[in-house]
Design an enzyme around this catalytic site. Structure first.
Site, PDB file in Angstrom:
ATOM      1  N   HIS A  58      -0.796   0.859  -1.286  1.00 20.92           N
ATOM      2  CA  HIS A  58       0.057  -0.317  -1.137  1.00 20.92           C
ATOM      3  C   HIS A  58       1.473   0.064  -1.551  1.00 20.92           C
ATOM      4  O   HIS A  58       1.680   0.986  -2.355  1.00 20.92           O
ATOM      5  CB  HIS A  58      -0.451  -1.453  -2.010  1.00 20.92           C
ATOM      6  CG  HIS A  58      -1.726  -2.069  -1.532  1.00 20.92           C
ATOM      7  ND1 HIS A  58      -2.179  -3.273  -2.015  1.00 20.92           N
ATOM      8  CD2 HIS A  58      -2.647  -1.654  -0.625  1.00 20.92           C
ATOM      9  CE1 HIS A  58      -3.320  -3.590  -1.425  1.00 20.92           C
ATOM     10  NE2 HIS A  58      -3.629  -2.616  -0.585  1.00 20.92           N
ATOM     11  N   GLU A  60       3.586  -1.266  -3.544  1.00 24.31           N
ATOM     12  CA  GLU A  60       3.843  -1.324  -4.983  1.00 24.31           C
ATOM     13  C   GLU A  60       3.340  -0.078  -5.698  1.00 24.31           C
ATOM     14  O   GLU A  60       4.048   0.516  -6.522  1.00 24.31           O
ATOM     15  CB  GLU A  60       3.164  -2.546  -5.612  1.00 24.31           C
ATOM     16  CG  GLU A  60       3.595  -3.878  -5.038  1.00 24.31           C
ATOM     17  CD  GLU A  60       2.670  -4.383  -3.934  1.00 24.31           C
ATOM     18  OE1 GLU A  60       2.382  -3.619  -2.987  1.00 24.31           O
ATOM     19  OE2 GLU A  60       2.237  -5.546  -4.023  1.00 24.31           O
ATOM     20  N   CYS A  88      -1.316  -8.066  -5.148  1.00 22.03           N
ATOM     21  CA  CYS A  88      -2.758  -8.252  -5.308  1.00 22.03           C
ATOM     22  C   CYS A  88      -3.164  -7.781  -6.707  1.00 22.03           C
ATOM     23  O   CYS A  88      -2.344  -7.266  -7.471  1.00 22.03           O
ATOM     24  CB  CYS A  88      -3.517  -7.452  -4.241  1.00 22.03           C
ATOM     25  SG  CYS A  88      -3.423  -5.657  -4.469  1.00 22.03           S
ATOM     26  N   CYS A  91      -2.448  -3.958  -7.451  1.00 17.66           N
ATOM     27  CA  CYS A  91      -1.038  -3.653  -7.683  1.00 17.66           C
ATOM     28  C   CYS A  91      -0.542  -4.242  -8.997  1.00 17.66           C
ATOM     29  O   CYS A  91       0.227  -3.605  -9.723  1.00 17.66           O
ATOM     30  CB  CYS A  91      -0.209  -4.154  -6.510  1.00 17.66           C
ATOM     31  SG  CYS A  91      -0.584  -3.284  -4.971  1.00 17.66           S
TER      32      CYS A  91
END
Length: 159
Positions: A58, A60, A88, A91
């Protein structure tokens, strides 16, 4: 990658949106993240789980990994993470472990967001580290980018 500047949350969110556009061009969900410390851009990343065959890629997480390497420290004290979509659980966990000081996000994620939408896990009293959270910065721009991406995916699937 360090770029010196003294800008607002909107400025930095536009930089994160630029990273999200890179994800979109790569046929990834258009989410971008940047990490800033002392008004300097430390890292920038875009969602890449498909291209990297990595479910943890992801935006992040990639921005955090890059910044930790650049700063030669897994603790990212005094940093702000700008991300186009509310993080989420995975992260948010990375942000908590990295000791990020501040999170600024654009679009709220009613399905998996953990910074106030679906859950408020990031601000749970049981968390040892506290992250200042500001949601909704350039929310419409961030939301429309995601909505248009998925609309195009649905239209392509019908053909």
């Amino acid at each position: 990658m360090r770029v010196e500047a003294d800008h607002s949350d909107e400025y930095w969110m536009r930089q994160a949106l630029g990273a999200a556009l890179v994800a979109e061009k790569n046929n990834e969900v258009p989410v971008g993240a940047i990490l800033v410390k002392d008004n300097q851009l430390i890292s920038s990343a875009n969602n890449s789980p498909i291209s990297l065959n990595d479910p943890c890629a992801h935006a992040e997480v990639l921005a955090i990994r890059s910044a930790a390497l650049d700063l030669d420290n897994y603790r990212l004290l005094g940093t702000t993470l700008y991300v186009t979509l509310e993080p989420c659980m995975m992260c948010a966990g990375a942000m908590l472990h990295a000791r990020i000081e501040r999170l600024v996000f654009g679009a709220y994620d009613e399905k998996t967001g953990v910074a106030g939408s679906c859950f408020d896990w990031i601000n749970d009293d049981k968390q040892l580290h506290k992250i200042q959270v500001q949601g909704g910065v350039l929310e419409e721009d961030c939301r429309l980018l995601l909505q248009n991406f998925f609309k195009q995916k649905r239209l392509a699937a019908k053909k």
